[in-house]
Design a protein around this motif. Structure first.
Motif, mmCIF file in Angstrom:
data_model
loop_
_atom_site.group_PDB
_atom_site.id
_atom_site.type_symbol
_atom_site.label_atom_id
_atom_site.label_comp_id
_atom_site.label_asym_id
_atom_site.label_seq_id
_atom_site.Cartn_x
_atom_site.Cartn_y
_atom_site.Cartn_z
ATOM 1 N N PHE A 1 -1.849 3.123 -9.307
ATOM 2 C CA PHE A 1 -1.877 4.121 -8.275
ATOM 3 C C PHE A 1 -1.781 3.513 -6.722
ATOM 4 C CE2 PHE A 1 -5.290 6.888 -10.625
ATOM 5 C CZ PHE A 1 -4.250 7.895 -10.846
ATOM 6 N N LEU A 2 -2.235 2.325 -6.311
ATOM 7 C CA LEU A 2 -1.929 1.678 -5.180
ATOM 8 C C LEU A 2 -0.430 1.405 -5.012
ATOM 9 C CD1 LEU A 2 -3.568 0.663 -2.884
ATOM 10 C CD2 LEU A 2 -3.980 -1.928 -4.084
ATOM 11 N N VAL B 1 -7.312 3.173 -2.568
ATOM 12 C CA VAL B 1 -6.430 4.263 -2.598
ATOM 13 C C VAL B 1 -6.655 5.632 -2.141
ATOM 14 C CG1 VAL B 1 -5.833 6.054 -4.726
ATOM 15 C CG2 VAL B 1 -5.872 3.373 -4.987
ATOM 16 N N ASN C 1 -4.796 7.864 0.624
ATOM 17 C CA ASN C 1 -4.389 9.179 0.380
ATOM 18 C C ASN C 1 -4.924 10.084 1.730
ATOM 19 O OD1 ASN C 1 -3.845 11.652 -1.190
ATOM 20 N ND2 ASN C 1 -5.936 11.768 -1.628
#
Length: 174
Positions: free
Chosen positions: A98-99, A42, A46
């Motif tokens: 999130f991924l 993640v 980002n």
């Protein structure tokens, strides 16, 4: 927004690293290592490094975890403690969310309007023959421009195999 996300991810990474260092249960350590790799994936997403993120998710979180659980399944004296399994499952679900969010934000495969085609690709196309003197762009990227990255990925695979061998050897010695 990204600064807050970076701080949250870094804090979670630190907490997971401490949990790994102080945990005594091998199953929990394996799951926490998977969590650590998922967090790193993640973080790489980002940082706009989707290729590194995919590699970290597949090798670090996927392959290494499978190897570790395969080795643990061969240990006969190993005791499992599933008291924290629901918490760890919830954490993994959050990381998967999130991924998935970041994967959803990636440009469509093959889209010429993607930033990579206007920032990095022209540099490689224009400078590969000048820098390395080799006409094959893929070979130069893997061997010259990304040589350290490829070397470290090889070390990660070797370390996972070595840890699996050591776990199995420790079981045989007992």
């Amino acid at each position: 927004m990204f600064e807050i996300l970076n701080l949250v991810l870094l804090s979670l990474l630190f907490i997971v690293a401490l949990s790994i260092a102080f945990s005594k249960n091998l199953v929990n350590i394996a799951i926490l290592m998977c969590t650590f790799s998922s967090l790193m994936a993640v973080i790489y997403l980002n940082m706009n490094a989707p290729d590194v993120a995919i590699t970290e998710a597949s090798v670090g979180a996927g392959l290494s975890t499978i190897f570790t659980f395969a080795a643990l399944s061969l240990i006969k004296n190993h005791k499992t403690n599933s008291s924290h399994s629901f918490t760890i499952f919830c954490l993994m679900l959050i990381f998967a969310t999130f991924l998935s969010y970041f994967i959803y934000k990636l440009p469509e495969f093959g889209n010429y309007g993607a930033p990579i085609h206007h920032h990095v690709a022209p540099y490689y196309i224009n400078n590969t023959a000048i820098v390395a003197g080799i006409p094959n762009i893929v070979t130069v990227i893997l061997a010259s421009f990304r040589g350290y990255d490829t070397f470290v990925e090889t070390i990660v695979i070797f370390t996972a195999a070595l840890c699996t061998s050591l776990i199995l050897k420790g079981e045989r010695d007992d």
